[in-house]
Write a protein that holds these residues in place. Sequence first.
Motif, PDB file in Angstrom:
ATOM      1  N   SER A  85       0.864  -1.179   0.000  1.00 47.05           N
ATOM      2  CA  SER A  85       0.000   0.000   0.000  1.00 47.05           C
ATOM      3  C   SER A  85       0.903   1.232   0.000  1.00 47.05           C
ATOM      4  O   SER A  85       1.734   1.395   0.890  1.00 47.05           O
ATOM      5  CB  SER A  85      -0.894  -0.007   1.240  1.00 47.05           C
ATOM      6  N   VAL A  86       0.740   2.072  -1.000  1.00 50.89           N
ATOM      7  CA  VAL A  86       1.597   3.240  -1.201  1.00 50.89           C
ATOM      8  C   VAL A  86       0.758   4.503  -1.082  1.00 50.89           C
ATOM      9  O   VAL A  86      -0.294   4.609  -1.707  1.00 50.89           O
ATOM     10  CB  VAL A  86       2.254   3.194  -2.596  1.00 50.89           C
ATOM     11  N   SER A  87       1.212   5.457  -0.286  1.00 51.71           N
ATOM     12  CA  SER A  87       0.548   6.756  -0.174  1.00 51.71           C
ATOM     13  C   SER A  87       1.464   7.819  -0.741  1.00 51.71           C
ATOM     14  O   SER A  87       2.680   7.774  -0.543  1.00 51.71           O
ATOM     15  CB  SER A  87       0.246   7.082   1.286  1.00 51.71           C
ATOM     16  N   GLY A  88       0.856   8.778  -1.431  1.00 56.35           N
ATOM     17  CA  GLY A  88       1.675   9.837  -2.003  1.00 56.35           C
ATOM     18  C   GLY A  88       0.840  10.966  -2.543  1.00 56.35           C
ATOM     19  O   GLY A  88      -0.368  11.048  -2.312  1.00 56.35           O
ATOM     20  N   VAL A  89       1.499  11.818  -3.292  1.00 53.80           N
ATOM     21  CA  VAL A  89       0.873  13.004  -3.876  1.00 53.80           C
ATOM     22  C   VAL A  89       0.825  12.818  -5.389  1.00 53.80           C
ATOM     23  O   VAL A  89       1.846  12.575  -6.030  1.00 53.80           O
ATOM     24  CB  VAL A  89       1.672  14.269  -3.505  1.00 53.80           C
ATOM     25  N   VAL A 125       2.771   9.921  -9.338  1.00 53.31           N
ATOM     26  CA  VAL A 125       2.538   9.805  -7.905  1.00 53.31           C
ATOM     27  C   VAL A 125       3.896   9.818  -7.217  1.00 53.31           C
ATOM     28  O   VAL A 125       4.706   8.905  -7.402  1.00 53.31           O
ATOM     29  CB  VAL A 125       1.761   8.518  -7.539  1.00 53.31           C
ATOM     30  N   HIS A 126       4.146  10.886  -6.464  1.00 53.72           N
ATOM     31  CA  HIS A 126       5.373  10.959  -5.678  1.00 53.72           C
ATOM     32  C   HIS A 126       5.101  10.240  -4.362  1.00 53.72           C
ATOM     33  O   HIS A 126       4.275  10.676  -3.562  1.00 53.72           O
ATOM     34  CB  HIS A 126       5.798  12.402  -5.426  1.00 53.72           C
ATOM     35  N   VAL A 127       5.774   9.125  -4.170  1.00 51.18           N
ATOM     36  CA  VAL A 127       5.538   8.276  -3.006  1.00 51.18           C
ATOM     37  C   VAL A 127       6.104   8.934  -1.750  1.00 51.18           C
ATOM     38  O   VAL A 127       7.259   9.345  -1.726  1.00 51.18           O
ATOM     39  CB  VAL A 127       6.162   6.879  -3.209  1.00 51.18           C
ATOM     40  N   GLU A 163       6.312  -4.121   7.172  1.00 52.11           N
ATOM     41  CA  GLU A 163       7.076  -2.937   7.549  1.00 52.11           C
ATOM     42  C   GLU A 163       6.468  -1.701   6.893  1.00 52.11           C
ATOM     43  O   GLU A 163       5.862  -1.773   5.838  1.00 52.11           O
ATOM     44  CB  GLU A 163       8.525  -3.077   7.093  1.00 52.11           C
ATOM     45  N   LYS A 164       6.640  -0.563   7.575  1.00 48.78           N
ATOM     46  CA  LYS A 164       6.274   0.736   7.014  1.00 48.78           C
ATOM     47  C   LYS A 164       7.545   1.402   6.541  1.00 48.78           C
ATOM     48  O   LYS A 164       8.575   1.354   7.205  1.00 48.78           O
ATOM     49  CB  LYS A 164       5.589   1.596   8.069  1.00 48.78           C
ATOM     50  N   LEU A 165       7.468   2.021   5.366  1.00 51.29           N
ATOM     51  CA  LEU A 165       8.613   2.721   4.786  1.00 51.29           C
ATOM     52  C   LEU A 165       8.283   4.185   4.609  1.00 51.29           C
ATOM     53  O   LEU A 165       7.240   4.533   4.084  1.00 51.29           O
ATOM     54  CB  LEU A 165       8.959   2.141   3.411  1.00 51.29           C
ATOM     55  N   GLU A 166       9.151   5.062   5.062  1.00 53.68           N
ATOM     56  CA  GLU A 166       9.012   6.500   4.843  1.00 53.68           C
ATOM     57  C   GLU A 166       9.986   6.874   3.751  1.00 53.68           C
ATOM     58  O   GLU A 166      11.174   6.607   3.865  1.00 53.68           O
ATOM     59  CB  GLU A 166       9.330   7.285   6.121  1.00 53.68           C
ATOM     60  N   LEU A 167       9.511   7.491   2.683  1.00 54.26           N
ATOM     61  CA  LEU A 167      10.389   7.891   1.594  1.00 54.26           C
ATOM     62  C   LEU A 167      10.631   9.387   1.610  1.00 54.26           C
ATOM     63  O   LEU A 167       9.882  10.144   2.067  1.00 54.26           O
ATOM     64  CB  LEU A 167       9.783   7.487   0.252  1.00 54.26           C
TER      65      LEU A 167
END
Length: 167
Positions: A85-89, A125-127, A163-167
């Motif tokens: 699951s990816v969140s971004g702008v 989409v910038h992750v 795991e959660k990843l912060e980019l």
Amino acid sequence: MHTPDGENEHINKLGELIKDIRFAMLTTICDDGSLRSRPMTTQEMEFDGDLWFFTSDATPLVGEVKKENHVNVSYADADDNRYVSVSGVGEMVHDRKKIEELWNPAYKAWFPKGLEDPNIALIKVHVENAEYWDSPSSKLVALAGFVKALATGKQYDGGGEHEKLEL
């Protein structure tokens, strides 16, 4: 552009997780605040923190991204028990060079005029962050873990990686 080593590591990990999953569900926010998801094809290129999708300016998706640019992209590979699951702008892009760079003749099914289609556009989409679940690919191992959890009364953790990843 210089990025911290941890960020590069997360970008590489996310790229590996999604590289063979061709289709994703892109979720946007509608005018009434409800969520709307639709299948999209992720463009094949080396992942650098941005995802790219072809779209048409004539779809409601464009207005949704312009009005509320926070989006989610979900990937699933049930055969390998891999979920991301990816969140971004999200951003609408009409850059002709980028469109030509990512173009594949198979897209004529959606854009019969090909690169000459005046409505062709890209969504970038910038992750910002991602979360993934990567369980053992062996269904037998996963099933054994599930059965063990039932027998012992302990919570089943899938036997994999989360795991959660912060980019």
